[in-house]
Design a protein around this motif. Sequence first.
Motif, PDB file in Angstrom:
ATOM      1  N   ARG A  60      30.256  21.319  21.713  1.00 56.33           N
ATOM      2  CA  ARG A  60      29.055  22.145  21.500  1.00 56.33           C
ATOM      3  C   ARG A  60      29.429  23.592  21.217  1.00 56.33           C
ATOM      4  N   GLN A  61      30.542  24.060  21.752  1.00 55.49           N
ATOM      5  CA  GLN A  61      30.955  25.458  21.574  1.00 55.49           C
ATOM      6  C   GLN A  61      31.480  25.735  20.176  1.00 55.49           C
ATOM      7  N   ARG A  62      31.696  24.699  19.382  1.00 55.92           N
ATOM      8  CA  ARG A  62      32.145  24.853  17.999  1.00 55.92           C
ATOM      9  C   ARG A  62      31.029  24.387  17.067  1.00 55.92           C
ATOM     10  N   VAL A  63      31.088  24.816  15.838  1.00 50.91           N
ATOM     11  CA  VAL A  63      30.111  24.380  14.822  1.00 50.91           C
ATOM     12  C   VAL A  63      30.892  23.944  13.593  1.00 50.91           C
ATOM     13  N   LEU A  64      30.681  22.718  13.152  1.00 47.45           N
ATOM     14  CA  LEU A  64      31.331  22.233  11.937  1.00 47.45           C
ATOM     15  C   LEU A  64      30.613  22.836  10.731  1.00 47.45           C
ATOM     16  N   LEU A  65      31.316  23.713  10.025  1.00 50.21           N
ATOM     17  CA  LEU A  65      30.695  24.440   8.908  1.00 50.21           C
ATOM     18  C   LEU A  65      30.814  23.635   7.615  1.00 50.21           C
ATOM     19  N   TYR A  66      30.279  22.443   7.660  1.00 50.02           N
ATOM     20  CA  TYR A  66      30.352  21.533   6.512  1.00 50.02           C
ATOM     21  C   TYR A  66      29.004  20.848   6.317  1.00 50.02           C
ATOM     22  N   LYS A  67      28.864  20.202   5.179  1.00 49.54           N
ATOM     23  CA  LYS A  67      27.677  19.392   4.941  1.00 49.54           C
ATOM     24  C   LYS A  67      27.648  18.243   5.944  1.00 49.54           C
ATOM     25  N   PRO A  68      26.453  17.741   6.280  1.00 47.83           N
ATOM     26  CA  PRO A  68      26.355  16.660   7.272  1.00 47.83           C
ATOM     27  C   PRO A  68      27.215  15.440   6.939  1.00 47.83           C
ATOM     28  N   SER A  69      27.309  15.087   5.664  1.00 49.62           N
ATOM     29  CA  SER A  69      28.079  13.902   5.288  1.00 49.62           C
ATOM     30  C   SER A  69      29.561  14.075   5.613  1.00 49.62           C
ATOM     31  N   PHE A  70      30.110  15.270   5.346  1.00 55.00           N
ATOM     32  CA  PHE A  70      31.521  15.488   5.647  1.00 55.00           C
ATOM     33  C   PHE A  70      31.734  15.694   7.144  1.00 55.00           C
ATOM     34  N   ALA A  71      30.760  16.291   7.826  1.00 64.62           N
ATOM     35  CA  ALA A  71      30.859  16.410   9.291  1.00 64.62           C
ATOM     36  C   ALA A  71      30.954  15.020   9.913  1.00 64.62           C
ATOM     37  N   GLY A  72      30.194  14.076   9.368  1.00 65.53           N
ATOM     38  CA  GLY A  72      30.280  12.692   9.848  1.00 65.53           C
ATOM     39  C   GLY A  72      31.655  12.105   9.626  1.00 65.53           C
ATOM     40  N   LYS A  73      32.285  12.443   8.511  1.00 62.62           N
ATOM     41  CA  LYS A  73      33.641  11.961   8.242  1.00 62.62           C
ATOM     42  C   LYS A  73      34.642  12.541   9.246  1.00 62.62           C
ATOM     43  N   ILE A  74      34.440  13.797   9.636  1.00 65.08           N
ATOM     44  CA  ILE A  74      35.315  14.407  10.639  1.00 65.08           C
ATOM     45  C   ILE A  74      35.164  13.683  11.977  1.00 65.08           C
ATOM     46  N   VAL A  75      33.923  13.333  12.327  1.00 59.24           N
ATOM     47  CA  VAL A  75      33.688  12.557  13.552  1.00 59.24           C
ATOM     48  C   VAL A  75      34.437  11.227  13.473  1.00 59.24           C
ATOM     49  N   ASN A  76      34.327  10.550  12.338  1.00 64.04           N
ATOM     50  CA  ASN A  76      35.035   9.272  12.149  1.00 64.04           C
ATOM     51  C   ASN A  76      36.541   9.449  12.302  1.00 64.04           C
ATOM     52  N   ALA A  77      37.067  10.533  11.715  1.00 60.99           N
ATOM     53  CA  ALA A  77      38.508  10.792  11.782  1.00 60.99           C
ATOM     54  C   ALA A  77      38.955  11.016  13.227  1.00 60.99           C
ATOM     55  N   CYS A  78      38.188  11.811  13.981  1.00 60.60           N
ATOM     56  CA  CYS A  78      38.552  12.078  15.379  1.00 60.60           C
ATOM     57  C   CYS A  78      38.442  10.811  16.227  1.00 60.60           C
ATOM     58  N   ALA A  79      37.434   9.970  15.940  1.00 58.86           N
ATOM     59  CA  ALA A  79      37.298   8.698  16.659  1.00 58.86           C
ATOM     60  C   ALA A  79      38.494   7.789  16.364  1.00 58.86           C
ATOM     61  N   THR A  80      38.937   7.777  15.123  1.00 58.77           N
ATOM     62  CA  THR A  80      40.101   6.980  14.740  1.00 58.77           C
ATOM     63  C   THR A  80      41.344   7.471  15.459  1.00 58.77           C
ATOM     64  N   LEU A  81      41.543   8.781  15.479  1.00 61.39           N
ATOM     65  CA  LEU A  81      42.704   9.359  16.160  1.00 61.39           C
ATOM     66  C   LEU A  81      42.652   9.079  17.662  1.00 61.39           C
ATOM     67  N   HIS A  82      41.455   9.090  18.228  1.00 61.78           N
ATOM     68  CA  HIS A  82      41.287   8.760  19.648  1.00 61.78           C
ATOM     69  C   HIS A  82      41.795   7.351  19.938  1.00 61.78           C
ATOM     70  N   ASN A  83      41.383   6.387  19.104  1.00 59.86           N
ATOM     71  CA  ASN A  83      41.826   5.007  19.323  1.00 59.86           C
ATOM     72  C   ASN A  83      43.322   4.839  19.088  1.00 59.86           C
ATOM     73  N   ILE A  84      43.835   5.536  18.089  1.00 61.12           N
ATOM     74  CA  ILE A  84      45.286   5.490  17.852  1.00 61.12           C
ATOM     75  C   ILE A  84      46.031   6.054  19.054  1.00 61.12           C
ATOM     76  N   GLN A  85      45.506   7.120  19.618  1.00 62.88           N
ATOM     77  CA  GLN A  85      46.115   7.723  20.806  1.00 62.88           C
ATOM     78  C   GLN A  85      46.091   6.745  21.977  1.00 62.88           C
ATOM     79  N   LEU A  86      44.987   6.007  22.139  1.00 61.72           N
ATOM     80  CA  LEU A  86      44.881   5.030  23.221  1.00 61.72           C
ATOM     81  C   LEU A  86      45.915   3.915  23.079  1.00 61.72           C
ATOM     82  N   SER A  87      46.250   3.571  21.847  1.00 64.25           N
ATOM     83  CA  SER A  87      47.205   2.489  21.618  1.00 64.25           C
ATOM     84  C   SER A  87      48.590   2.834  22.143  1.00 64.25           C
TER      85      SER A  87
END
Length: 359
Positions: free
Chosen positions: A288-315
């Motif tokens: 919440r303390q940060r703001v993604l300064l991108y269009k909503p569609s690309f902000a969603g892609k950043i969320v997907n990327a971080c979720a992917t990295l999270h799962n890779i980290q868990l592995s």
Amino acid sequence: MAFEYIGLHLSRNEQLNMLTVDRRQLREVDDPFDLTSTEFRKLYRLSPGIAKDIVSQLNIQLKGSRITALSPDKQVLAALRFYAPGCYQRPVGEQWGISMSQTSISRCVHRVTDAINNSLFFNHIKFPMTQIERQAAKEIFASAPSPFVPGAIGAIDCTHVSILGPKDNESNYVNHHGYHSINVQMICDPHLRILNVNAKFPGARHDSFIWTSSAVHRVLQRSYETGNLNTFLIGDSGYPLEPWLMTPLPNETEGTPKFRYNEALCKARNPIERLFGVLKSTWRCLSRQRVLLYKPSFAGKIVNACATLHNIQLSDQTPDFDDRIVYDPEIQIQVGSDAGVPSSIAKHVQQRIIANFFL
């Protein structure tokens, strides 16, 4: 006067060229992979081995044709440094081991984010689709420290990711907290492994609307209608009660079976709340303390990327749970196919769960 202007102009260009050369030389000298594993994790959130593996998998998509093109490893590390602290692009470029201009950081973030979405996302974010996968998911939930009842395969909830207010349909992105966001639906297991991400909806959309519009809802509904009666998610009271989604009952008296049902369900869905905390504290560009300064569609892609990295980290980690229970596949929740409309079926499923496990 004209000659003075040309002289100044040439001098400025020469300075920019020298700065570019300096950055390139610094990138060649400074190698983040020379850091210790602990120092590397603090900066990039991943182990050096996992980071190198990601670089290898994205190499074809990120490799440039020019001699002066940024190497794939530098692009990946630049993107990771953007995701991790969530700061502006220029400060990221000025950090040790990065040494890039703001425009180069911007290109790296876009290229790496797109590459992760195209090449890694569907390999690491997988909702259980087959009977074998769902059986495995049930066993994972049953062996958690706070299990629910046989049949649960995931916990669902939504979280807001702050974004810059878009020009189009701006009011749709103002959430109930009063700031612009996208409302992201996630499903996870007790190990905090993400099973599904839906980062396509604006912040003003309610959790239940996103759920009923999602592909997972259609998958579970179709599964139930074809006879798979003992597979469901668990959610909070913001979701509708459905045969494939169990939610708590309101205002139940302590000590009653319904209260014990609520208590078990709330404990079992705790991982989704923990997931949001872990995800946003690791990849602070989502906080919440940060703001993604991108269009909503690309902000969603950043969320997907971080979720992917999270799962890779868990592995790279082995969950260590105590107090496990043994999952018995013979224990089933039997529901008649003639129970009526979906809402009455859902209530019947809920009542049978309470009768079978919480009396």
